[in-house]
Design a protein around this motif. Structure first.
Motif, PDB file in Angstrom:
ATOM      1  N   GLN A 141      18.197  22.170 -38.604  1.00  0.00           N
ATOM      2  CA  GLN A 141      17.388  22.981 -39.516  1.00  0.00           C
ATOM      3  C   GLN A 141      18.276  23.855 -40.403  1.00  0.00           C
ATOM      4  OE1 GLN A 141      14.754  22.330 -40.752  1.00  0.00           O
ATOM      5  NE2 GLN A 141      13.065  23.200 -39.604  1.00  0.00           N
ATOM      6  N   PRO A 162       9.268  26.182 -40.735  1.00  0.00           N
ATOM      7  CA  PRO A 162      10.578  25.604 -40.412  1.00  0.00           C
ATOM      8  C   PRO A 162      11.095  25.949 -39.017  1.00  0.00           C
ATOM      9  CG  PRO A 162      10.859  27.525 -41.793  1.00  0.00           C
ATOM     10  CD  PRO A 162       9.382  27.277 -41.703  1.00  0.00           C
ATOM     11  N   GLN A 186       9.049  21.507 -41.530  1.00  0.00           N
ATOM     12  CA  GLN A 186       9.156  21.738 -40.092  1.00  0.00           C
ATOM     13  C   GLN A 186      10.211  20.822 -39.479  1.00  0.00           C
ATOM     14  OE1 GLN A 186       5.435  21.903 -38.005  1.00  0.00           O
ATOM     15  NE2 GLN A 186       6.354  21.456 -36.034  1.00  0.00           N
ATOM     16  N   GLU A 187      10.271  19.588 -39.946  1.00  0.00           N
ATOM     17  CA  GLU A 187      11.319  18.651 -39.524  1.00  0.00           C
ATOM     18  C   GLU A 187      12.447  18.686 -40.538  1.00  0.00           C
ATOM     19  OE1 GLU A 187      11.343  17.060 -36.699  1.00  0.00           O
ATOM     20  OE2 GLU A 187       9.370  17.836 -36.149  1.00  0.00           O
ATOM     21  N   PRO A 188      13.713  18.640 -40.097  1.00  0.00           N
ATOM     22  CA  PRO A 188      14.836  18.749 -41.030  1.00  0.00           C
ATOM     23  C   PRO A 188      14.931  17.610 -42.050  1.00  0.00           C
ATOM     24  CG  PRO A 188      15.546  19.124 -38.771  1.00  0.00           C
ATOM     25  CD  PRO A 188      14.141  18.623 -38.694  1.00  0.00           C
TER      26      PRO A 188
END
Length: 254
Positions: A141, A161, A87-89
């Motif tokens: 992302q 994502p 979900q976080e890059p």
């Protein structure tokens, strides 16, 4: 419990046909079964989404597939070439964008052409020499996607994502992921809470409920898809029922 049988696809034939296979996989935390005898098979090139309420076991299953967690029992067979997008890059602030794409490579400069080619695929060539702090959420992302795909995975794991992105950026990311999936043909497993997202992108949708697969639905109507398609509306209704959500309740509850 017995230790799980972890195996990686070795032969060319296996890697072509099967990206992952789970047989009666269970995972227990503090005496509570988060996964219960889960069996699942995903072929190379399939796009499979996993839906379920919070606590249903989606993220635990994804972590087992990624090798970040281990099942307590059952058989886990996963293609050796895997990549994960979270979900976080999770970009490294002290490294330039292109360096983040090939981070961990033994010879960074030798890998730069591959990084630039991957960034070109996600439309970020102009940002190659920039720093992560200069990127928008959607751009960051996209870098994470480039980092995942530069390794040419047989299995691409996506853990919500798009959750932190605004609505317009999410739509653009759907289109990008679909295009990259067609170009690279990995198997994809997407964990999501968004029913429409799953319908628009997937070949199959797996519903997890209290650690068990309660439904495995084939999405067989043509792409590109729209939320207003009759088939999409019918499937959304079916999935909401599988998730225990009434028609007059907000869909985000899924």
């Amino acid at each position: 419990m017995n230790s799980p049988d972890i195996a990686f696809a070795r032969s060319v034939r296996d890697e072509r046909e099967t990206a992952l296979e789970l047989d009666s996989v269970s995972r227990v935390f503090d005496g509570r079964a988060v996964l219960k005898d889960v069996s699942l098979k995903v072929k190379r090139g399939e796009f499979v989404s996993m839906l379920g309420a919070s606590g249903a076991g989606k993220t635990t299953l994804l972590r087992i597939l990624a090798g970040l967690d281990q099942a307590d029992s059952g058989r886990v067979r996963v293609a050796g070439a895997r990549s994960v997008v979270f979900q976080e890059p999770r970009l490294v602030p002290a490294k330039r964008v292109w360096e983040n794409v090939v981070i961990g490579h033994d010879r960074l400069n030798a890998a730069k052409p591959s990084a630039l080619a991957a960034l070109d695929e996600v439309g970020l060539t102009r940002n190659a020499d920039g720093w992560p702090k200069t990127l928008s959420g959607g751009e960051a992302q996209r870098v994470a996607l480039a980092r995942a795909l530069v390794r040419e995975p047989k299995l691409l794991l996506l853990d919500e994502p798009f959750a932190a992105l605004d609505a317009l950026t999410r739509i653009r990311m759907y289109e990008l992921v679909a295009r990259l999936w067609r170009a690279h043909t990995p198997a994809v497993v997407l964990v999501t809470h968004d029913i429409d997202e799953a319908i628009l992108l997937s070949d199959r949708i797996v519903v997890l409920s209290q650690g068990e697969i309660s439904a495995d639905v084939v999405v067989d109507f043509p792409r590109p898809r729209s939320r207003s398609d009759e088939a999409a509306i019918a499937l959304r209704t079916r999935l909401l029922a599988e998730l225990g959500v009434t028609q007059d309740a907000p869909q985000k509850a899924a």
